[in-house]
Enzyme design. Structure first.
Site, PDB file in Angstrom:
ATOM      1  N   TYR A   1       0.819  -1.213   0.000  1.00 30.60           N
ATOM      2  CA  TYR A   1       0.000   0.000   0.000  1.00 30.60           C
ATOM      3  C   TYR A   1       0.852   1.263   0.000  1.00 30.60           C
ATOM      4  CZ  TYR A   1      -4.367  -2.532   0.613  1.00 30.60           C
ATOM      5  OH  TYR A   1      -5.465  -3.336   0.417  1.00 30.60           O
TER       6      TYR A   1
ATOM      7  N   GLU B   1      -8.334  -7.116   5.388  1.00 29.66           N
ATOM      8  CA  GLU B   1      -7.577  -8.207   4.771  1.00 29.66           C
ATOM      9  C   GLU B   1      -6.851  -9.036   5.830  1.00 29.66           C
ATOM     10  OE1 GLU B   1      -5.301  -5.991   1.892  1.00 29.66           O
ATOM     11  OE2 GLU B   1      -7.171  -5.292   0.980  1.00 29.66           O
TER      12      GLU B   1
END
Length: 390
Positions: free
Chosen positions: A81, A123
């Protein structure tokens, strides 16, 4: 941002993948080439930002969950990310130029990291729920059998190569299958687990993607059709996805087209095992009867149901076929119970048609669920006032 989203995300992907070519192994190159992946990213980021500032915006929860499931199936890691944020925010600044003041840049940075941290948390939860180490998300499976369903559709029966047990699979979920292509590239694709009735094995069903209007054939589907044989190994993810039947005794309508049939069989299997008295209606559309994969298997399993009805539509009807209808699916006059729950899977135009027909019949939007093959552009295709919480 909304007006320039496609340009921003196209630049973002080009810049990021140029500097980090290893990430190409996680992205569907076909969706990159068509622009579907950049458009889906742009739509999701703008929709998320809108949900933060507009109390009347549609719930973003279902989109967040679908993205998280897809990332888990691809083995996305939290540190990635940071890479995405760097290139995405850089693309915002480059495309919008002077319009991006320091305050606006900081605001979009905050939006991105709110989005990212929520996804990372979800997640992480999904990895833990599945008992999967996020640093080693894939597992080798051996192809034990290959079934030619139609001229362009095959089923592959897979079992864990390590001799261990299958993970828990909810009917309607998918797995990512990673293949090493002859050109040295590695590509993932998502395939529904098309049968959950095989004991220690699972089944995926793959339709060969034929290129149209000059586009090439699908790389991965062609490889699985042309090269993969029993004994070969494939890297497979944990099952993922929220397109699953909720606990209920209410009647079900399963409306599918083409490869969407792969979601129908496992749901019918599940209902036959657990709720044989439940009303199930299956409606399927395809090009011809010869293209209709898994049809006989679905009908065979459905013999275990007390109340089952099947409808089929074919673009071209074989002479003497009086059991099917010609043309595109038309649910306007199909008898449906008032409290029917709908699951639909297939190409976006097909699902939009099914949805609009059922809405016109008075079926509430929150009782119509869908599954999309490829990037989820559904939210961008339906007016916000008509979207409901799906």
């Amino acid at each position: 941002m909304a007006e320039n989203g496609d340009q921003i995300t196209a630049l973002f992907y080009a810049s990021m993948l140029a500097d980090h070519p290893e990430l190409l192994r996680l992205f569907n190159k076909g969706n990159q080439a068509t622009g579907e992946q950049p458009r889906a990213l742009a739509a999701s980021v703008v929709a998320y930002a809108g949900s933060l500032i507009d109390p009347d915006a549609p719930s973003f929860h279902h989109v967040m969950q679908r993205i998280a499931y897809k990332h888990v199936s691809l083995g996305i890691k939290p540190q990635q990310y940071t890479i995405v944020g760097h290139y995405l925010l850089g693309a915002v600044g480059e495309v919008l130029g002077d319009a991006v003041t320091p305050q606006i840049a900081e605001a979009w940075n905050e939006v991105y990291w709110l989005f990212a941290t929520q996804l990372i948390a979800e997640e992480t939860r999904l990895y833990q729920q599945a008992g999967v180490d996020a640093s080693h998300p894939l597992r080798p499976y051996r192809v034990v059998r290959r079934i030619d369903e139609t001229q362009d559709v095959i089923s592959l029966i897979l079992e864990p190569a390590d001799g261990g047990q299958l993970p828990a699979i909810s009917p309607g979920q998918y797995v990512s299958v990673f293949v090493d292509l002859p050109d040295g590239g590695r590509q993932p694709r998502q395939y529904t687990v098309s049968s959950t009735a095989l004991g220690p094995r699972l089944q995926i069903t793959v339709r060969r993607v034929r290129g149209i209007n000059g586009a090439p054939d699908g790389q991965v589907s062609s490889y699985l059709h042309d090269a993969v044989q029993p004994g070969d190994l494939l890297d497979v993810s944990v099952p993922a996805g929220d397109f699953v039947v909720q606990s209920s005794d209410g009647p079900l309508l399963l409306a599918s087209a083409g490869a969407g049939i792969t979601t129908v069989l496992p749901i019918v299997e599940h209902i036959a095992r657990t709720q044989p008295k439940r009303t199930v209606i299956v409606a399927h559309a395809d090009r011809t009867a010869q293209d209709h994969a898994l049809r006989e298997t679905v009908l065979h399993v459905a013999r275990e149901l007390d109340d089952f009805t099947a409808y089929t539509w074919y673009e071209t009807l074989d002479p003497g076929n009086d059991r099917s209808r010609q043309g595109f699916m038309d649910l306007s006059e199909v008898p449906l119970p008032d409290d029917v729950q709908v699951f639909t899977c297939g190409p976006l135009p097909f699902m939009r048609h099914v949805r609009s027909t059922l809405l016109a019949r008075g079926i509430p939007a929150d009782r119509i669920r869908y599954e999309v093959f490829g990037p989820d552009l559904w939210a961008a295709q339906i007016p916000a006032e008509d979207r409901g919480d799906r």
